[in-house]
Design an enzyme around this catalytic site. Structure first.
Site, PDB file in Angstrom:
ATOM      1  N   HIS A  12       0.809  -1.238   0.000  1.00  0.00           N
ATOM      2  CA  HIS A  12       0.000   0.000   0.000  1.00  0.00           C
ATOM      3  C   HIS A  12       0.829   1.268   0.000  1.00  0.00           C
ATOM      4  CE1 HIS A  12       1.101  -0.177   4.176  1.00  0.00           C
ATOM      5  NE2 HIS A  12       0.608   1.042   4.363  1.00  0.00           N
ATOM      6  N   GLY A  17       0.037   0.551  -5.096  1.00  0.00           N
ATOM      7  CA  GLY A  17      -0.771   0.265  -3.912  1.00  0.00           C
ATOM      8  C   GLY A  17      -1.382   1.528  -3.319  1.00  0.00           C
ATOM      9  N   SER A 108       3.111  -6.668 -15.505  1.00  0.00           N
ATOM     10  CA  SER A 108       3.877  -5.620 -16.186  1.00  0.00           C
ATOM     11  C   SER A 108       3.939  -5.921 -17.677  1.00  0.00           C
ATOM     12  CB  SER A 108       5.292  -5.598 -15.621  1.00  0.00           C
ATOM     13  OG  SER A 108       6.153  -4.887 -16.473  1.00  0.00           O
ATOM     14  N   SER A 109       4.080  -4.869 -18.481  1.00  0.00           N
ATOM     15  CA  SER A 109       4.156  -5.079 -19.933  1.00  0.00           C
ATOM     16  C   SER A 109       5.454  -5.772 -20.352  1.00  0.00           C
ATOM     17  CB  SER A 109       4.029  -3.742 -20.673  1.00  0.00           C
ATOM     18  OG  SER A 109       5.055  -2.866 -20.275  1.00  0.00           O
ATOM     19  N   CYS A 110       6.430  -5.884 -19.431  1.00  0.00           N
ATOM     20  CA  CYS A 110       7.688  -6.545 -19.808  1.00  0.00           C
ATOM     21  C   CYS A 110       7.557  -8.059 -19.870  1.00  0.00           C
ATOM     22  CB  CYS A 110       8.811  -6.143 -18.867  1.00  0.00           C
ATOM     23  SG  CYS A 110       8.614  -6.833 -17.234  1.00  0.00           S
ATOM     24  N   TYR A 137      12.698 -10.248 -13.743  1.00  0.00           N
ATOM     25  CA  TYR A 137      11.433  -9.636 -13.305  1.00  0.00           C
ATOM     26  C   TYR A 137      10.267 -10.178 -14.129  1.00  0.00           C
ATOM     27  CZ  TYR A 137       8.127  -5.805 -12.269  1.00  0.00           C
ATOM     28  OH  TYR A 137       7.039  -5.062 -11.883  1.00  0.00           O
ATOM     29  N   LYS A 141       6.884 -12.201 -12.984  1.00  0.00           N
ATOM     30  CA  LYS A 141       5.516 -11.730 -13.272  1.00  0.00           C
ATOM     31  C   LYS A 141       4.736 -12.756 -14.090  1.00  0.00           C
ATOM     32  CE  LYS A 141       5.381  -7.844 -11.060  1.00  0.00           C
ATOM     33  NZ  LYS A 141       4.456  -7.683  -9.931  1.00  0.00           N
ATOM     34  N   HIS A 180      12.520   4.512 -12.947  1.00  0.00           N
ATOM     35  CA  HIS A 180      12.143   4.420 -14.365  1.00  0.00           C
ATOM     36  C   HIS A 180      12.447   5.744 -15.059  1.00  0.00           C
ATOM     37  CE1 HIS A 180       9.599   1.139 -12.691  1.00  0.00           C
ATOM     38  NE2 HIS A 180       9.991   0.544 -13.797  1.00  0.00           N
ATOM     39  N   ARG A 210       8.062   4.162 -25.797  1.00  0.00           N
ATOM     40  CA  ARG A 210       7.401   3.735 -24.563  1.00  0.00           C
ATOM     41  C   ARG A 210       6.042   4.417 -24.449  1.00  0.00           C
ATOM     42  NH1 ARG A 210      11.005   0.761 -24.832  1.00  0.00           N
ATOM     43  NH2 ARG A 210      12.517   0.085 -23.259  1.00  0.00           N
TER      44      ARG A 210
HETATM   45  O1  GFB Z   1      11.852   3.251 -17.747  1.00  0.00           O
HETATM   46  P1  GFB Z   1      13.046   2.432 -17.998  1.00  0.00           P
HETATM   47  O2  GFB Z   1      14.080   2.398 -16.927  1.00  0.00           O
HETATM   48  O3  GFB Z   1      12.657   0.932 -18.258  1.00  0.00           O
HETATM   49  O4  GFB Z   1      13.785   2.948 -19.337  1.00  0.00           O
HETATM   50  P2  GFB Z   1      12.098   0.026 -19.458  1.00  0.00           P
HETATM   51  C1  GFB Z   1      13.094   3.218 -20.524  1.00  0.00           C
HETATM   52  C2  GFB Z   1      14.040   3.770 -21.558  1.00  0.00           C
HETATM   53  O5  GFB Z   1      14.458   5.087 -21.159  1.00  0.00           O
HETATM   54  C3  GFB Z   1      15.327   2.977 -21.773  1.00  0.00           C
HETATM   55  C4  GFB Z   1      15.851   5.211 -21.269  1.00  0.00           C
HETATM   56  O6  GFB Z   1      15.639   2.981 -23.148  1.00  0.00           O
HETATM   57  C5  GFB Z   1      16.359   3.784 -20.986  1.00  0.00           C
HETATM   58  O7  GFB Z   1      17.688   3.610 -21.440  1.00  0.00           O
HETATM   59  N1  GFB Z   1      16.360   6.235 -20.351  1.00  0.00           N
HETATM   60  C6  GFB Z   1      16.904   7.435 -20.719  1.00  0.00           C
HETATM   61  C7  GFB Z   1      16.403   6.180 -19.005  1.00  0.00           C
HETATM   62  N2  GFB Z   1      17.328   8.111 -19.659  1.00  0.00           N
HETATM   63  C8  GFB Z   1      17.023   7.365 -18.564  1.00  0.00           C
HETATM   64  C9  GFB Z   1      17.218   7.563 -17.170  1.00  0.00           C
HETATM   65  O8  GFB Z   1      17.773   8.555 -16.703  1.00  0.00           O
HETATM   66  N3  GFB Z   1      16.736   6.580 -16.345  1.00  0.00           N
HETATM   67  C10 GFB Z   1      16.118   5.464 -16.830  1.00  0.00           C
HETATM   68  N4  GFB Z   1      15.659   4.552 -15.965  1.00  0.00           N
HETATM   69  N5  GFB Z   1      15.961   5.242 -18.148  1.00  0.00           N
HETATM   70  C11 GFB Z   1      11.401  -1.400 -17.411  1.00  0.00           C
HETATM   71  C12 GFB Z   1      11.688  -2.795 -16.980  1.00  0.00           C
HETATM   72  O9  GFB Z   1      11.906  -1.323 -18.695  1.00  0.00           O
HETATM   73  O10 GFB Z   1      10.045  -1.085 -17.468  1.00  0.00           O
HETATM   74  C13 GFB Z   1      10.850  -3.251 -15.872  1.00  0.00           C
HETATM   75  O11 GFB Z   1      13.056  -2.924 -16.703  1.00  0.00           O
HETATM   76  C14 GFB Z   1       9.421  -2.793 -15.933  1.00  0.00           C
HETATM   77  O12 GFB Z   1      10.916  -4.633 -15.854  1.00  0.00           O
HETATM   78  C15 GFB Z   1       9.285  -1.368 -16.358  1.00  0.00           C
HETATM   79  O13 GFB Z   1       8.699  -3.603 -16.811  1.00  0.00           O
HETATM   80  C16 GFB Z   1       7.854  -0.943 -16.577  1.00  0.00           C
HETATM   81  O14 GFB Z   1      10.800   0.532 -19.993  1.00  0.00           O
HETATM   82  O15 GFB Z   1      13.156  -0.213 -20.480  1.00  0.00           O
END
Ligand code: GFB
Length: 311
Positions: A12, A17, A108-110, A137, A141, A180, A210
């Site tokens: 939560h 949550g 999750s969509s992954c 992950y 899921k 993320h 995305r």
């Molecule tokens: O959101 P994100 O970390 O996860 O990254 P995924 C999405 C895209 O954004 C990737 C880019 O191509 C990253 O390289 N990106 C650019 C960044 N700058 C940044 C930054 O500063 N931080 C981050 N984090 N990304 C996740 C999965 O995948 O999505 C999980 O690993 C889960 O399992 C989640 O499903 C919803 O969309 O690639």
């Protein structure tokens, strides 16, 4: 679910949550049971058994999970697999043993194959290889979905799963490395603006596509599914539109008002090239997202500013 029913929200305090908690309260539900992770360690089978024995909830929203962005998924691979499997195994099995009327599991969509046809229909599950950065992950899921389906098949449990696209919103994680992309960019652009930096680093090529859903829209979908959907197939939840990471960065940059440059770092992983959800099934049962991306980013940015000292 009726207003007096006892509802347990696992997780939560997390983004999903807490959105579910707000939604249930808004709908007049008051008999909501929660435990912090310090009070109840969901990876501990005996502790979870004792909790269900004592509380005997009628309905369960299973939003507890170890989550993070691409870097966290890829770095803490063992923890993402182990902790998520333990949490969901314990909560789903103890729900069955204690006679929970209905359980909703957040996936999750992954879970979909890296190169599955777009938009991703629910039928694409297990038709190909997963994206390597989040395979542990995703495997956890997928096991959760299959557990809900198997408990339905063998024990007639009314357990359903929802697969949200990339989420953002209130109570998100703004950790510089582990979050993320959307919260990470809010933080980076905000800090760059405050410090008067010349540039902001964006991981990867900027080309991956995305889709982003405000978490309160997911809570609306989950509430509707809990109330009105009682079938075996899991459901995607998303907006049905996506954009490139480059365009997302420009949008956030403009909202925050950072005037410097964007620098793309190809040393960082891109992850899956695209994961756009086909949301025709959830739309056919009467759900539509209400918060568009720009409005949602403004709301998330306000929340980030409000919690600046704790982020
Ligand atoms: O959101 P994100 O970390 O996860 O990254 P995924 C999405 C895209 O954004 C990737 C880019 O191509 C990253 O390289 N990106 C650019 C960044 N700058 C940044 C930054 O500063 N931080 C981050 N984090 N990304 C996740 C999965 O995948 O999505 C999980 O690993 C889960 O399992 C989640 O499903 C919803 O969309 O690639």
């Amino acid at each position: 679910m009726q207003v007096g029913d006892k509802i347990y929200i696992a997780g939560h305090r997390g983004m999903v949550g807490s959105a579910m908690h707000r939604k249930l309260e808004k709908e007049g539900f008051h008999n909501i049971v929660v435990r912090t992770s310090a009070q109840l360690n969901l990876t501990n089978q005996a502790a979870v058994a004792d909790f269900f024995e004592q509380e005997k909830p009628d309905y369960v929203f299973l939003a507890a999970a170890k989550v993070g962005g691409i870097h966290a998924n890829n770095t803490y691979r063992a923890q993402f697999l182990y902790e998520n499997l333990m949490i969901q195994n314990n909560v789903i099995h103890q729900s069955y043993l204690s006679g929970v009327k209905k359980l909703l599991f957040f996936g999750s969509s992954c879970i979909y194959p890296k190169l599955a046809p777009q938009p991703l229909t629910e039928e694409s599950l297990l038709t190909g290889l997963l994206e390597p950065t989040n395979e542990p992950y995703a495997i956890a899921k997928i096991s959760g979905i299959k557990m809900c389906e198997a408990y339905r098949d063998q024990y007639a449990c009314n357990y359903v799963s929802v697969m949200p696209t990339n989420l953002y919103g209130y109570a998100d994680n703004y950790h510089p490395e582990h979050s993320h992309v959307l919260p990470a960019l809010i933080r980076k652009f905000h800090e760059a603006k405050v410090k008067g930096a010349q540039h902001v680093e964006i991981w990867g090529s900027g080309n991956p596509l995305r889709e982003f859903l405000f978490v309160d829209d997911l809570a609306d979908a989950a509430f509707l599914i809990m109330q009105n959907y009682h079938e075996k197939p899991f459901l995607n939840v998303g907006t049905g539109t996506d954009l490139s990471i480059r365009d997302l960065a420009i949008l956030i940059q403009n909202i925050i008002g950072f005037e410097g440059e964007l620098i793309f770092n190809p040393e960082k992983p891109d992850g899956t090239p695209r994961k756009l959800m086909d949301v025709s099934k959830i739309k056919s049962i009467g759900w539509e997202p209400k918060i568009d991306l720009e409005t949602g980013i403004i709301l998330a940015y306000q929340d980030f500013i409000k919690n600046l000292n704790t982020n």
